[in-house]
Scaffold this active site. Structure first.
Site, PDB file in Angstrom:
ATOM      1  N   GLU A  88     -17.811  -0.161  -8.102  1.00 54.60           N
ATOM      2  CA  GLU A  88     -17.035   1.067  -7.974  1.00 54.60           C
ATOM      3  C   GLU A  88     -16.735   1.660  -9.348  1.00 54.60           C
ATOM      4  OE1 GLU A  88     -14.802   0.828  -3.775  1.00 54.60           O
ATOM      5  OE2 GLU A  88     -13.893  -0.478  -5.276  1.00 54.60           O
ATOM      6  N   CYS A 101     -13.159   5.171 -15.318  1.00 54.00           N
ATOM      7  CA  CYS A 101     -12.890   3.740 -15.291  1.00 54.00           C
ATOM      8  C   CYS A 101     -14.142   3.075 -14.722  1.00 54.00           C
ATOM      9  CB  CYS A 101     -11.668   3.498 -14.407  1.00 54.00           C
ATOM     10  SG  CYS A 101     -11.270   1.766 -14.167  1.00 54.00           S
ATOM     11  N   CYS A 108     -16.116 -10.269  -9.796  1.00 55.24           N
ATOM     12  CA  CYS A 108     -15.459 -10.834 -10.972  1.00 55.24           C
ATOM     13  C   CYS A 108     -15.177 -12.305 -10.701  1.00 55.24           C
ATOM     14  CB  CYS A 108     -14.136 -10.118 -11.247  1.00 55.24           C
ATOM     15  SG  CYS A 108     -13.339 -10.640 -12.799  1.00 55.24           S
ATOM     16  N   CYS A 112      -7.929 -13.572 -10.617  1.00 55.45           N
ATOM     17  CA  CYS A 112      -6.500 -13.299 -10.792  1.00 55.45           C
ATOM     18  C   CYS A 112      -5.896 -13.086  -9.403  1.00 55.45           C
ATOM     19  CB  CYS A 112      -6.289 -12.080 -11.687  1.00 55.45           C
ATOM     20  SG  CYS A 112      -7.024 -12.309 -13.329  1.00 55.45           S
ATOM     21  N   CYS A 115      -5.335  -9.458  -7.819  1.00 56.13           N
ATOM     22  CA  CYS A 115      -6.383  -8.449  -7.999  1.00 56.13           C
ATOM     23  C   CYS A 115      -7.418  -8.554  -6.887  1.00 56.13           C
ATOM     24  CB  CYS A 115      -7.059  -8.647  -9.357  1.00 56.13           C
ATOM     25  SG  CYS A 115      -8.435  -7.521  -9.640  1.00 56.13           S
ATOM     26  N   GLY A 158     -14.822  -6.409 -12.707  1.00 57.04           N
ATOM     27  CA  GLY A 158     -15.446  -7.330 -13.656  1.00 57.04           C
ATOM     28  C   GLY A 158     -14.633  -7.574 -14.902  1.00 57.04           C
ATOM     29  N   GLU A 159     -15.033  -8.601 -15.618  1.00 57.27           N
ATOM     30  CA  GLU A 159     -14.396  -8.963 -16.885  1.00 57.27           C
ATOM     31  C   GLU A 159     -15.394  -8.607 -17.987  1.00 57.27           C
ATOM     32  OE1 GLU A 159     -11.606  -9.859 -18.400  1.00 57.27           O
ATOM     33  OE2 GLU A 159     -12.814 -10.109 -20.206  1.00 57.27           O
ATOM     34  N   SER A 211      -4.812  -8.072 -20.527  1.00 55.59           N
ATOM     35  CA  SER A 211      -4.057  -8.205 -19.290  1.00 55.59           C
ATOM     36  C   SER A 211      -3.173  -9.438 -19.392  1.00 55.59           C
ATOM     37  CB  SER A 211      -5.029  -8.338 -18.113  1.00 55.59           C
ATOM     38  OG  SER A 211      -5.760  -7.140 -17.992  1.00 55.59           O
ATOM     39  N   LEU A 212      -1.942  -9.229 -19.828  1.00 57.48           N
ATOM     40  CA  LEU A 212      -1.063 -10.368 -20.115  1.00 57.48           C
ATOM     41  C   LEU A 212      -0.331 -10.820 -18.843  1.00 57.48           C
ATOM     42  CD1 LEU A 212      -0.389 -12.012 -22.667  1.00 57.48           C
ATOM     43  CD2 LEU A 212       1.693 -10.648 -22.892  1.00 57.48           C
ATOM     44  N   ASN A 287      -0.137  -2.528  -7.598  1.00 56.07           N
ATOM     45  CA  ASN A 287      -0.747  -1.802  -6.486  1.00 56.07           C
ATOM     46  C   ASN A 287      -1.008  -2.777  -5.348  1.00 56.07           C
ATOM     47  OD1 ASN A 287      -1.013   0.864  -7.691  1.00 56.07           O
ATOM     48  ND2 ASN A 287      -2.363  -0.173  -9.137  1.00 56.07           N
ATOM     49  N   CYS A 333      -5.552   0.422 -10.131  1.00 57.35           N
ATOM     50  CA  CYS A 333      -5.795  -0.838 -10.836  1.00 57.35           C
ATOM     51  C   CYS A 333      -5.751  -2.010  -9.872  1.00 57.35           C
ATOM     52  CB  CYS A 333      -4.721  -1.095 -11.889  1.00 57.35           C
ATOM     53  SG  CYS A 333      -4.521   0.221 -13.055  1.00 57.35           S
TER      54      CYS A 333
END
Ligand code: SAH
Length: 353
Positions: A88, A101, A108, A112, A115, A158-159, A211-212, A287, A333
């Site tokens: 996407e 974006c 991924c 997380c 996500c 993805g990372e 991304s903490l 989100n 996000c």
């Protein structure tokens, strides 16, 4: 593969027997005009026809769906790639600029907990061309609506740092061939330390977002499992090194989850790391995604988001709250999941097979 994977030498090979200026025309057609082969009107028809038979010049992105939200200011595309994997891409128009974006992997592997992409698992790396083509596609769409695409964020599926070489090659094309400013390109990572160190040595600078989401190891590992491999005592010194070398201000992303990472002690912990690195904090109201996580996955209330932001500011941290775009089309996000969102965390009812 994508036509944006082709090097100039590959393009030259497609043009064997043609005058040498055709190479520049083809390059401009791809990178400045965002043309399809049959739109290259500077080429004689016979040449266009010959080139349009070359599968190397096909588009890699097949539109499966196009959804828009926020009065058309946010558009999300689901693309199918040649091997049927799906990615996407989200285009966002703001008053003064437009941002795309983009995805760097199909799926991924970072898993997380909050996500949607992470819940869908990992399919494969995208090629450099597949990454660049998302930008070209968005640039063309922007231009068609009288806008100019000027920002690229690697915050889709993805990372990016788990596909570092192809991603960096894509950044080079975005800057050198498409002509976007490197300072308008942002790479976002869960915190892969070896690649943060590689980025510190690159010849031109992009923005680094990390991304903490938690500023102690126990909580961070539960939200961002890769923290086990690169815990804060390893991540923070790597970021210090990056900052010392590049003088580029890092930004921390922090998705606010009610009762999980939005308390005053959380703000104090975060402020201490952010101040140490002189980093900027970007708060993201969580989100919604469907999940079977064992703890609350509610976003903090808008009031709490503002209070948390104020607490950070009082602690001397430069803080902004990210404006949420595209929630209604699962484009915000952490919501990008190709076609799997309905299955996420949906366990079969007890007793069924
Ligand atoms: N893998 C990279 C690039 C993805 S960027 C990274 O993690 O940085 C996407 C951003 O959205 C990351 O900061 C991610 O942590 C955040 N995010 C993921 N799920 C979210 C959710 N449900 N709500 C808000 N932000 C989320």
């Amino acid at each position: 593969m994508s036509r944006y994977d082709l090097e100039d030498s590959d393009l030259a090979e497609l043009l064997v027997g043609e005058p040498s200026y055709r190479l520049k025309q083809l390059h401009d057609g791809l990178y400045q005009k965002f043309s399809e082969v049959d739109e290259l009107s500077v080429f004689p028809r016979a040449l266009r026809e010959r080139l349009s038979l070359r599968t190397e010049l096909d588009s890699a992105l097949e539109i499966v769906t196009e959804l828009s939200a926020d009065d058309g200011k946010t558009v999300k595309w689901l693309f199918r790639l040649h091997d049927s994997s799906e990615i996407e891409t989200v285009l966002m128009h703001y008053r003064d600029y437009s941002t795309v974006c983009i995805s760097s992997q199909a799926g991924c592997a970072m898993a997380c907990t909050f996500c949607a992409t992470g819940h869908g698992g990992y399919t494969r790396q995208l090629t450099t061309g597949e990454i660049v083509e998302q930008v070209v596609f968005a640039a063309r769409r922007s231009r068609e609506s009288g806008r100019r695409l000027d920002h690229v964020v690697f915050m889709g599926m993805g990372e990016p740092f788990a596909n570092f070489d192809r991603v960096w090659r894509a950044v080079e094309r975005i800057v050198n061939d498409l002509g976007l400013a490197s300072r308008h390109v942002t790479l976002s990572t869960v915190g892969l330390v070896p690649q943060i160190l590689l980025l510190a040595d690159k010849p031109f600078q992009v923005n680094l977002a990390v991304s903490l989401h938690a500023a102690n190891n126990e909580l961070r590992t539960s939200l961002v499992p890769i923290n086990r491999r690169y815990p804060l005592e390893v991540l923070v010194p790597a970021l210090e090194h990056y900052f010392a070398r590049t003088h580029r201000r890092i930004s921390f992303e922090w998705a606010l989850i009610a009762g999980v990472n939005d308390s005053s002690p959380d703000a104090i912990e975060l402020a201490s790391i952010a101040r140490q690195l002189r980093a900027h904090v970007n708060l993201i109201p969580l989100n919604p995604i469907q999940t079977d996580a064992p703890f609350s996955m509610e976003g903090s209330s808008p009031e709490r988001v503002e209070e948390f932001a104020d607490e950070l500011r009082e602690l001397g941290v430069n803080t902004t709250v990210r404006r949420t775009r595209g929630r209604s089309i699962d484009a915000a996000c952490g919501q990008l999941a190709a076609r799997t969102p309905i299955q996420i965390g949906r366990r079969a009812p007890k007793g069924s097979k």
